[in-house]
Design an enzyme around this catalytic site. Structure first.
Site, PDB file in Angstrom:
ATOM      1  N   SER A 155       0.842  -1.192   0.000  1.00  0.00           N
ATOM      2  CA  SER A 155       0.000   0.000   0.000  1.00  0.00           C
ATOM      3  C   SER A 155       0.878   1.242   0.000  1.00  0.00           C
ATOM      4  CB  SER A 155      -0.882   0.022   1.251  1.00  0.00           C
ATOM      5  OG  SER A 155      -1.553   1.270   1.390  1.00  0.00           O
ATOM      6  N   TYR A 168      -2.270  -0.896  10.073  1.00  0.00           N
ATOM      7  CA  TYR A 168      -2.322  -1.176   8.636  1.00  0.00           C
ATOM      8  C   TYR A 168      -1.022  -0.723   7.956  1.00  0.00           C
ATOM      9  CZ  TYR A 168      -4.011  -0.963   3.784  1.00  0.00           C
ATOM     10  OH  TYR A 168      -4.149  -1.124   2.432  1.00  0.00           O
TER      11      TYR A 168
END
Length: 299
Positions: A155, A168
């Site tokens: 990401s 995350y």
């Protein structure tokens, strides 16, 4: 002329299989579709069985031909990942690519209020899930002796400190580094390991991007003036998963509309962004030579 060694057997193998985790929705679903259109066989692994059934219903011809199958899998479970990889290998007898894409939003909120259980759950899916996917892909590919490709989905949040929740972001950062480490170890076996770093992509996991672009904060931060779609990631994943990238390993590819390149956008506030300046010239600093202003910027 030196012959090109692709590092895979894509051109000589009539049927190849890709395993795509999180393959029943979002980026994974688009990736499954693209691999199918390129002639591959695919096993889509996902925890959501209803989405998996919908994916199979969407491709009845491929299912009937034995080119598409679904495996229910929790990627934090080694048994599930091992079973899904074995199923993919048995589909055509040649597992050529594994895409470790399954993801969750994970823990959110202030770090002082985040529970250990929520933190561990986030890492179990996003980090351990990739480790397991690489482990069992590598075991099969090494046994085949024909190399292969592994693509991990990280990401933009792995590359900067303010693009996602703490757990995350930290877990996705581990995916980027694991890709480098595993690429180094597996390279001699002709197994390539790379990763993609999506930016703001319109998927069920990212509803803010799905709401549109005009007038949003994203429009002010992202250089390209349109929302990223799952298909943009699928194309990048296919490139890294196929022999089209046969000499690429240990790399990350940011598919983010330029967000990483734009960085924190301090140029807006420091006056160095040319889009916000009113003059044109050259600042010669402390050289003793006077700076030059040529005129006003044109629109």
């Amino acid at each position: 002329m030196i012959p090109i060694d692709n590092g895979t057997t894509e051109n000589s193998t009539p049927a190849q299989t890709a395993l795509v985790t999180g393959g029943a929705s979002g980026i994974g679903r688009s990736t499954v579709r693209l691999f199918l259109t390129r002639g591959w066989s695919v096993v889509a692994a996902d925890l959501n069985e209803s989405s998996g059934r919908a994916l199979l219903d969407e491709h009845p011809n491929e299912v009937a031909a034995g080119r598409l199958a679904f495996a229910r899998a929790d990627v934090s479970s080694e048994e599930d990942v091992e079973r899904a990889a074995a199923q993919a290998a048995s589909l055509t007898g040649h597992l050529a690519c594994v895409v470790n894409n399954a993801g969750i939003g994970g823990a959110f909120g202030r770090i002082t209020e985040t529970s250990v259980e929520d933190w561990d759950y986030t890492f179990a899916v996003l980090s351990r899930g990739v480790f397991l996917g690489v482990k069992h892909a590598a075991k099969i590919m090494q046994a085949q002796g024909t190399g292969g490709a592994i693509v991990n989905v990280a990401s933009l949040a792995a590359l900067t400190g303010d693009a996602g929740p703490q757990a995350y972001s930290a877990a996705k950062a581990s995916v980027v580094h694991m890709s480098r480490v595993f690429a180094t170890e597996l390279g001699p076996h002709r197994i390539r390991v790379n990763c993609v770093c999506p930016g703001a992509i319109a998927t069920p996991l990212n509803p803010s991007a799905s709401r549109g672009f005009d007038g949003s904060e994203l429009a002010r931060a992202q250089p390209l003036p349109f929302v990223g779609e799952p298909e943009h990631l699928a194309s990048a994943i296919y490139f890294l998963g196929s022999s089209e990238s046969s000499f690429v390993t240990g790399q990350y590819l940011a598919v983010d509309g330029g967000l990483e390149a734009a960085g924190p956008r301090l140029g807006q506030y420091l006056g160095t962004d040319p889009r916000y300046g009113s003059l044109v010239g050259v600042n010669r600093g402390n050289t003793g030579v006077k700076s030059t202003v040529h005129g006003k910027a044109t629109q």
